[in-house]
Structures are given as C-alpha cells and as structure tokens.
Design an enzyme around this catalytic site. Structure first.
Site, PDB file in Angstrom:
ATOM      1  N   SER A  11      38.540  65.193  61.240  1.00 31.56           N
ATOM      2  CA  SER A  11      37.184  65.721  61.335  1.00 31.56           C
ATOM      3  C   SER A  11      37.203  67.212  61.039  1.00 31.56           C
ATOM      4  O   SER A  11      37.847  67.991  61.756  1.00 31.56           O
ATOM      5  CB  SER A  11      36.618  65.495  62.742  1.00 31.56           C
ATOM      6  OG  SER A  11      35.534  66.370  62.949  1.00 31.56           O
ATOM      7  N   HIS A  36      36.283  63.129  57.628  1.00 31.98           N
ATOM      8  CA  HIS A  36      35.157  62.884  58.536  1.00 31.98           C
ATOM      9  C   HIS A  36      34.310  64.155  58.664  1.00 31.98           C
ATOM     10  O   HIS A  36      34.823  65.230  58.964  1.00 31.98           O
ATOM     11  CB  HIS A  36      35.707  62.471  59.905  1.00 31.98           C
ATOM     12  CG  HIS A  36      34.665  62.046  60.889  1.00 31.98           C
ATOM     13  ND1 HIS A  36      34.106  60.782  60.883  1.00 31.98           N
ATOM     14  CD2 HIS A  36      34.083  62.712  61.915  1.00 31.98           C
ATOM     15  CE1 HIS A  36      33.232  60.688  61.871  1.00 31.98           C
ATOM     16  NE2 HIS A  36      33.195  61.852  62.517  1.00 31.98           N
ATOM     17  N   ASP A  38      31.067  65.854  60.489  1.00 27.50           N
ATOM     18  CA  ASP A  38      30.170  65.753  61.641  1.00 27.50           C
ATOM     19  C   ASP A  38      28.919  66.585  61.434  1.00 27.50           C
ATOM     20  O   ASP A  38      28.968  67.813  61.417  1.00 27.50           O
ATOM     21  CB  ASP A  38      30.897  66.223  62.903  1.00 27.50           C
ATOM     22  CG  ASP A  38      31.911  65.197  63.378  1.00 27.50           C
ATOM     23  OD1 ASP A  38      31.519  64.019  63.519  1.00 27.50           O
ATOM     24  OD2 ASP A  38      33.083  65.555  63.583  1.00 27.50           O
ATOM     25  N   MET A  40      25.364  67.735  62.871  1.00 30.36           N
ATOM     26  CA  MET A  40      24.659  67.846  64.158  1.00 30.36           C
ATOM     27  C   MET A  40      23.422  68.718  63.999  1.00 30.36           C
ATOM     28  O   MET A  40      23.453  69.733  63.299  1.00 30.36           O
ATOM     29  CB  MET A  40      25.582  68.483  65.199  1.00 30.36           C
ATOM     30  CG  MET A  40      26.925  67.791  65.337  1.00 30.36           C
ATOM     31  SD  MET A  40      27.864  68.486  66.695  1.00 30.36           S
ATOM     32  CE  MET A  40      29.439  67.625  66.460  1.00 30.36           C
ATOM     33  N   HIS A  69      29.098  61.413  59.525  1.00 26.68           N
ATOM     34  CA  HIS A  69      28.638  60.979  60.850  1.00 26.68           C
ATOM     35  C   HIS A  69      27.404  61.793  61.219  1.00 26.68           C
ATOM     36  O   HIS A  69      27.509  62.972  61.539  1.00 26.68           O
ATOM     37  CB  HIS A  69      29.807  61.201  61.836  1.00 26.68           C
ATOM     38  CG  HIS A  69      29.491  60.864  63.251  1.00 26.68           C
ATOM     39  ND1 HIS A  69      30.317  61.238  64.300  1.00 26.68           N
ATOM     40  CD2 HIS A  69      28.471  60.184  63.827  1.00 26.68           C
ATOM     41  CE1 HIS A  69      29.814  60.810  65.439  1.00 26.68           C
ATOM     42  NE2 HIS A  69      28.687  60.171  65.182  1.00 26.68           N
ATOM     43  N   MET A  71      24.796  62.929  63.562  1.00 25.70           N
ATOM     44  CA  MET A  71      24.364  63.040  64.964  1.00 25.70           C
ATOM     45  C   MET A  71      23.050  63.804  64.945  1.00 25.70           C
ATOM     46  O   MET A  71      22.960  64.958  65.377  1.00 25.70           O
ATOM     47  CB  MET A  71      25.442  63.772  65.777  1.00 25.70           C
ATOM     48  CG  MET A  71      26.640  62.876  66.048  1.00 25.70           C
ATOM     49  SD  MET A  71      28.114  63.805  66.494  1.00 25.70           S
ATOM     50  CE  MET A  71      28.695  64.230  64.857  1.00 25.70           C
ATOM     51  N   MET A 140      31.863  56.157  69.891  1.00 24.66           N
ATOM     52  CA  MET A 140      32.140  57.512  70.395  1.00 24.66           C
ATOM     53  C   MET A 140      33.009  57.378  71.635  1.00 24.66           C
ATOM     54  O   MET A 140      32.654  56.664  72.574  1.00 24.66           O
ATOM     55  CB  MET A 140      30.837  58.236  70.758  1.00 24.66           C
ATOM     56  CG  MET A 140      30.011  58.753  69.601  1.00 24.66           C
ATOM     57  SD  MET A 140      30.868  59.816  68.411  1.00 24.66           S
ATOM     58  CE  MET A 140      31.613  61.073  69.452  1.00 24.66           C
ATOM     59  N   ASP A 178      36.021  57.854  67.705  1.00 25.85           N
ATOM     60  CA  ASP A 178      35.790  59.276  67.425  1.00 25.85           C
ATOM     61  C   ASP A 178      35.685  60.057  68.728  1.00 25.85           C
ATOM     62  O   ASP A 178      34.759  59.857  69.509  1.00 25.85           O
ATOM     63  CB  ASP A 178      34.482  59.394  66.616  1.00 25.85           C
ATOM     64  CG  ASP A 178      34.181  60.812  66.172  1.00 25.85           C
ATOM     65  OD1 ASP A 178      34.984  61.721  66.454  1.00 25.85           O
ATOM     66  OD2 ASP A 178      33.132  60.994  65.520  1.00 25.85           O
TER      67      ASP A 178
HETATM   68  C1  DX5 Z   1      32.198  64.926  68.237  1.00 21.87           C
HETATM   69  C2  DX5 Z   1      32.528  64.591  66.820  1.00 21.87           C
HETATM   70  C3  DX5 Z   1      33.954  64.337  66.560  1.00 21.87           C
HETATM   71  C4  DX5 Z   1      34.846  65.487  66.885  1.00 21.87           C
HETATM   72  C5  DX5 Z   1      36.171  64.951  67.317  1.00 21.87           C
HETATM   73  O1  DX5 Z   1      30.827  64.922  68.439  1.00 21.87           O
HETATM   74  O2  DX5 Z   1      31.800  63.448  66.394  1.00 21.87           O
HETATM   75  O3  DX5 Z   1      34.183  63.873  65.250  1.00 21.87           O
HETATM   76  O4  DX5 Z   1      35.032  66.359  65.813  1.00 21.87           O
HETATM   77  O5  DX5 Z   1      36.953  66.008  67.714  1.00 21.87           O
HETATM   78  P1  DX5 Z   1      38.272  65.816  68.558  1.00 21.87           P
HETATM   79  O6  DX5 Z   1      39.198  64.963  67.776  1.00 21.87           O
HETATM   80  O7  DX5 Z   1      38.744  67.210  68.740  1.00 21.87           O
HETATM   81  O8  DX5 Z   1      37.868  65.167  69.866  1.00 21.87           O
HETATM   82 ZN    ZN Z   2      32.278  62.379  64.357  1.00 24.16          ZN
END
Ligand code: DX5
Ligand code: ZN
Length: 220
Positions: A11, A36, A38, A40, A69, A71, A140, A178
C-alpha cells in the site's frame, strides 16, 4: 478472478509521497504483485489522501495491476475517473453503497475488476447476495483511515466464512486482507483463506523492500 498464487500488494499510503514514482518502481522490482492505492475522502474515513491524478501518475511507473481501494462516500461519482486513470481493480465499501449491485456492475462495465470491502464492525453476512457478482472481497483487518494500526484478530472469522462460502457456492472471487499485515500476522490470515495481502508499513517502513516482501511471502 481465478485464484493462483498468493499475492502481495504494497500500500503506497506508507510510501514517501515526494518520491512516489521511485517508491513504486522499487516495490515492483522487489517482487510486489499488485500496487494498492488507498483513496480517502475525509468523510467516510477521518483522513484525506489521493485522487485519480495520482493513480494516473503511478501508472507511468509500473505495469503491475493498480488495486484502488475507495474509502469514500458516493463512489459511483468517481468510478469512471479511476478506471480511466488506470485502476485495474476498483473496490468500494459496502457501508456507503445504497445500490451495491449497480455499483459493481458499473465497475465491470467500465472494464475493471470489481471489489467490495467491509469494515471490522460490518457483518460478513451482508455480502452474501453480492458474492456471485464480484471479483474480490476486501476484508478490513483494521478500522480504515490510517496505516500502521494493529491487526484485529476477530476479522479472521470473516475471512474463514468467505472462504467457506466461496467453496460451497463454487465462486471464484479473491479474498484480500488489508490492515496490520506483517510477518507476524500473515500466516494466520493466509490459513483463514486469504489470497491477496495488503501491506503498507511492513514494507515501506522497512530498510529493504525485497526482504520485507520475502518475509511476508514466506508465511503464506
Ligand atoms: C487503511 C488502508 C490500508 C493501510 C494498511 O485504511 O486501507 O491499506 O495502508 O497499512 P498497514 O499495512 O500499515 O496496516
Ligand atoms: Zn487499503
């Protein structure tokens, strides 16, 4: 999507954003299977990260599938932008979708693979009817919003259930986990039936990305 080997998806949330192209090339070279991303929005989760322009920029640095992903609230409004930017897999959250079947159909119509994610507090049973229509379920294993959080053990049950339902129903979606995936947690997640392992801090905060990926892979 057909299951083959177990996949590792670093990620980029934990990467150095000022050197993102270099970071992506480094994990690609170090043996990553997917990248990956993320996304947000500061509404669905208490953090704001990146949008389609960054996906487009990352795409220029790797041929690996970009696993996006979302969010975010109202994901339908942005699906086309992310697919055009280069997303190969687009995952939306069950919690924000009023018409999940319409949303996953739209992702597939746009030419991408469709994923659905659930938070640790969301019942896995809410996914049963959508399973035949998705390519991936993202479980998650922390509360979404930040990297570097502690893995929530009880989420293993969700992965086990999904793996069982997949087998019982003859389905072929991938199961992705994740949050909090490390050398220490990966074995149990893999045993529960997971196929795709997202890891942010365990890879990008390590000195050597290749060793970090190899350490996780050795547990799968
Ligand atoms: C959290 C993200 C993850 C995050 C995981 O909301 O969706 O993808 O980056 O990070 P680690 O591996 O550090 O928990
Ligand atoms: Zn993620």
């Amino acid at each position: 999507m057909t299951k083959s080997k177990k996949l590792i998806a670093p990620s980029i949330l934990s990467a150095d954003f000022a050197a993102l192209g270099e970071e992506v090339r480094a994990v690609d070279k170090a043996g990553a299977d997917w990248i990956h991303v993320d996304v947000m929005d500061g509404h669905f989760v208490p953090n704001i990260t990146i949008g389609p322009v960054i996906v487009e920029a990352v795409k220029k640095h790797t041929k690996l599938p970009l696993d996006v992903h979302l969010m975010i609230e109202s994901p339908d409004d942005y699906l086309e932008d992310f697919v055009k930017a280069g997303a190969k897999i687009v995952t939306v959250h069950q919690e924000v979708s009023k018409h999940l079947h319409r949303t996953v159909s739209k992702i597939r119509d746009l030419g991408a693979k469709a994923g659905v994610s659930i938070n640790p507090s969301t019942s896995t049973e809410l996914l049963i009817d959508i399973l035949p229509h998705v390519d991936l379920i993202l479980v998650m294993t922390v509360n979404p919003g930040f990297g570097g959080q502690k893995f929530i053990e009880s989420c293993l049950d969700k992965i086990q259930k999904l793996s069982l339902w997949r087998q019982e129903r003859g389905l072929d979606f991938l199961i992705e986990a994740d949050g909090g995936i490390t050398e220490a947690t990966a074995a149990a997640v893999s045993k529960a039936g997971c196929d795709v392992f997202v890891a942010g801090s365990a890879i990008f905060k390590a000195d050597n990305y290749e060793t970090a990926i190899e350490k996780i892979r050795s547990k799968l």
